[in-house]
Design a protein around this motif. Structure first.
Motif, PDB file in Angstrom:
ATOM      1  N   THR A   1       0.856  -1.174   0.000  1.00  0.00           N
ATOM      2  CA  THR A   1       0.000   0.000   0.000  1.00  0.00           C
ATOM      3  C   THR A   1       0.900   1.233   0.000  1.00  0.00           C
ATOM      4  OG1 THR A   1      -1.825   1.130   1.121  1.00  0.00           O
ATOM      5  CG2 THR A   1      -0.276  -0.064   2.533  1.00  0.00           C
TER       6      THR A   1
ATOM      7  N   TYR B   1      -3.746   5.394 -14.084  1.00  0.00           N
ATOM      8  CA  TYR B   1      -3.084   5.175 -12.799  1.00  0.00           C
ATOM      9  C   TYR B   1      -3.467   3.855 -12.111  1.00  0.00           C
ATOM     10  CZ  TYR B   1      -6.462   6.430  -9.089  1.00  0.00           C
ATOM     11  OH  TYR B   1      -7.500   6.433  -8.212  1.00  0.00           O
TER      12      TYR B   1
ATOM     13  N   ALA C   1       4.132   7.108  -3.909  1.00  0.00           N
ATOM     14  CA  ALA C   1       3.800   7.127  -5.336  1.00  0.00           C
ATOM     15  C   ALA C   1       4.043   8.518  -5.908  1.00  0.00           C
ATOM     16  CB  ALA C   1       2.363   6.660  -5.531  1.00  0.00           C
TER      17      ALA C   1
ATOM     18  N   GLU D   1       0.991   5.886  -0.547  1.00  0.00           N
ATOM     19  CA  GLU D   1       0.248   7.097  -0.887  1.00  0.00           C
ATOM     20  C   GLU D   1       0.932   7.898  -1.972  1.00  0.00           C
ATOM     21  OE1 GLU D   1      -0.740   7.612   2.743  1.00  0.00           O
ATOM     22  OE2 GLU D   1       1.107   6.517   3.049  1.00  0.00           O
ATOM     23  N   ARG D   2       0.083   8.698  -2.613  1.00  0.00           N
ATOM     24  CA  ARG D   2       0.617   9.709  -3.523  1.00  0.00           C
ATOM     25  C   ARG D   2       1.338  10.741  -2.686  1.00  0.00           C
ATOM     26  NH1 ARG D   2      -4.255  12.081  -6.573  1.00  0.00           N
ATOM     27  NH2 ARG D   2      -2.586  13.518  -6.873  1.00  0.00           N
TER      28      ARG D   2
ATOM     29  N   GLN E   1     -11.216   1.116  -3.444  1.00  0.00           N
ATOM     30  CA  GLN E   1     -10.070   0.385  -4.012  1.00  0.00           C
ATOM     31  C   GLN E   1     -10.500  -0.877  -4.766  1.00  0.00           C
ATOM     32  OE1 GLN E   1      -6.694   1.140  -4.175  1.00  0.00           O
ATOM     33  NE2 GLN E   1      -7.340   3.137  -3.424  1.00  0.00           N
TER      34      GLN E   1
ATOM     35  N   GLN F   1      -0.868   1.356 -10.433  1.00  0.00           N
ATOM     36  CA  GLN F   1      -1.025   0.733  -9.113  1.00  0.00           C
ATOM     37  C   GLN F   1      -0.856  -0.782  -9.198  1.00  0.00           C
ATOM     38  OE1 GLN F   1      -4.036   3.461  -6.417  1.00  0.00           O
ATOM     39  NE2 GLN F   1      -4.250   1.272  -6.401  1.00  0.00           N
TER      40      GLN F   1
ATOM     41  N   VAL G   1      -3.995  -5.927  -0.218  1.00  0.00           N
ATOM     42  CA  VAL G   1      -3.993  -4.467  -0.231  1.00  0.00           C
ATOM     43  C   VAL G   1      -5.075  -3.974   0.720  1.00  0.00           C
ATOM     44  CG1 VAL G   1      -4.322  -2.400  -1.657  1.00  0.00           C
ATOM     45  CG2 VAL G   1      -3.210  -4.422  -2.632  1.00  0.00           C
TER      46      VAL G   1
ATOM     47  N   ASP H   1       2.684  -1.384  -9.068  1.00  0.00           N
ATOM     48  CA  ASP H   1       3.197  -1.260  -7.693  1.00  0.00           C
ATOM     49  C   ASP H   1       3.015  -2.574  -6.935  1.00  0.00           C
ATOM     50  OD1 ASP H   1       3.537   1.442  -8.231  1.00  0.00           O
ATOM     51  OD2 ASP H   1       1.696   2.070  -7.205  1.00  0.00           O
TER      52      ASP H   1
HETATM   53  N1  TRP Z   1      -3.348   5.690  -5.133  1.00  0.00           N
HETATM   54  C1  TRP Z   1      -3.096   5.610  -3.731  1.00  0.00           C
HETATM   55  C2  TRP Z   1      -3.444   6.968  -3.105  1.00  0.00           C
HETATM   56  O1  TRP Z   1      -3.708   7.921  -3.804  1.00  0.00           O
HETATM   57  C3  TRP Z   1      -1.641   5.304  -3.425  1.00  0.00           C
HETATM   58  C4  TRP Z   1      -1.166   4.063  -4.068  1.00  0.00           C
HETATM   59  C5  TRP Z   1      -0.262   3.963  -5.075  1.00  0.00           C
HETATM   60  C6  TRP Z   1      -1.580   2.728  -3.777  1.00  0.00           C
HETATM   61  N2  TRP Z   1      -0.058   2.689  -5.435  1.00  0.00           N
HETATM   62  C7  TRP Z   1      -0.857   1.898  -4.664  1.00  0.00           C
HETATM   63  C8  TRP Z   1      -2.479   2.181  -2.875  1.00  0.00           C
HETATM   64  C9  TRP Z   1      -1.056   0.527  -4.676  1.00  0.00           C
HETATM   65  C10 TRP Z   1      -2.668   0.811  -2.903  1.00  0.00           C
HETATM   66  C11 TRP Z   1      -1.968  -0.002  -3.775  1.00  0.00           C
HETATM   67  O2  TRP Z   1      -3.436   7.093  -1.907  1.00  0.00           O
END
Ligand code: TRP
Length: 325
Positions: A55, A177, A90, A57-58, A199, A181, A193, A184
């Protein structure tokens, strides 16, 4: 990097998450995901080492108490249970917001400090950024090749975000995006996750990508099909009423000092009704402050309100300041 096995019926195909007619999340999908998430919680307690969580965050700025009670606290709990955790900062996803992208390094720095401050232990959990992980970003191209334009357009979470952004045009990065993800998650071989129901569509994209790439390029499944550990997140309001937000000037940050916290809470909006009650619908501001107390103390908000009662806003703010600090 050891690759944990996908746990449970990871390959199971659940009902479509998104209605083909309305383009919104189906109730059945949310219910199925809730049931599955409860099973996973039980499996987690039995065998935390079967899971790898991804997991993050941006990187759009330092984190506040809304983030703490929404997700950060839970990550520390997972870490302390012995689950392997990967946290992506991220920064390439933050590029969707051209203002945030001017302060990326500062954001990364601030968030790492926040993580350390709340108890993420870098000896046990892995913190990493997009710009330092070229191989992760490289996965985006083959992954995009197995996702159709209509799938990208159907994603209800992306549609919501676009609607709320109030922008006239939508970038390709914004549209894709969820696939980033997926990169990621799958780059780390994450199989779990944590997140809210928003989500779910993203996890479906990740599972579709994993299944399609496995089928196309591997004899044996190489990527796991990750699942969602659902936690409904309490929506905290800012100290002035609207939702607590990074750019709203109404947040208490994790790095906010004790004195500054006291000062912010003193200025927080309440109402003219002297007796404190917990009534989010009719008294959103007061109830929000009660809720933060109850989150800090792990107590029922109705009980907290009852205890403060005639003490009014002065006692409410005194107790909030003490417990939050
Ligand atoms: N997009 C999520 C956010 O804005 C952050 C994130 C990036 C994320 N890659 C991920 C969350 C993969 C879960 C899994 O907070």
């Amino acid at each position: 990097m050891a690759t944990p096995q996908v746990h449970g019926p990871g390959g199971r195909r659940s009902a479509d998450t998104v209605s083909r007619v309305s383009g919104t999340l189906t109730t059945e999908a949310v219910e199925a995901a809730t049931v599955r998430s409860n099973e996973i919680s039980a499996e987690l307690r039995r065998d935390p080492s079967a899971f790898r969580v991804l997991t993050g965050e941006r990187t759009t700025g330092a984190l506040h108490v809304g983030h703490y009670f929404g997700s950060l606290r839970n990550r520390v709990a997972l870490q302390d249970m012995g689950v392997d955790i990967f946290l992506i900062l991220a920064d390439y996803q933050a590029l969707t917001d051209h203002d945030a992208s001017k302060e990326l390094s500062q954001s990364v720095f601030d968030i790492v400090l926040d993580y350390l401050g709340i108890g993420i232990d870098p000896a046990r959990s892995t913190i990493f950024v997009h710009n330092a992980s070229p191989a992760l970003n490289q996965l985006l191209l083959p992954f995009l090749s197995v996702v159709s334009m209509s799938e990208l357009h159907r994603n209800p979470t992306v549609k919501d975000e676009i609607a709320h952004s109030g922008r006239g045009s939508v970038s390709g990065l914004m549209m894709t995006y969820p696939v980033h993800q997926a990169a990621d998650i799958l780059f780390c071989h994450g199989n779990l996750v944590p997140g809210g129901r928003d989500q779910l569509p993203h996890l479906e994209v990740t599972r579709d990508v994993a299944r399609r790439i496995n089928r196309l390029y591997f004899e044996e499944p190489y990527f796991p099909e990750p699942e969602l550990l659902m936690g409904e997140v309490p929506l905290l309001l800012g100290l002035d009423g609207p939702k607590m937000g990074k750019s709203m000037g109404n947040a208490i940050y994790l790095h906010t000092s004790a004195d500054e916290t006291a000062r912010l809470i003193k200025r927080a909006k309440t109402d003219s009704d002297r007796r404190i009650t917990f009534d989010p619908e009719h008294r959103p501001e007061v109830s929000n402050l009660v809720q933060i107390i109850s989150l800090c103390e792990g107590s029922d908000p109705h009980v907290v309100a009852e205890e403060i009662g005639a003490g009014g806003a002065v006692e409410l703010k005194r107790r909030l300041t003490e417990t939050l600090n």
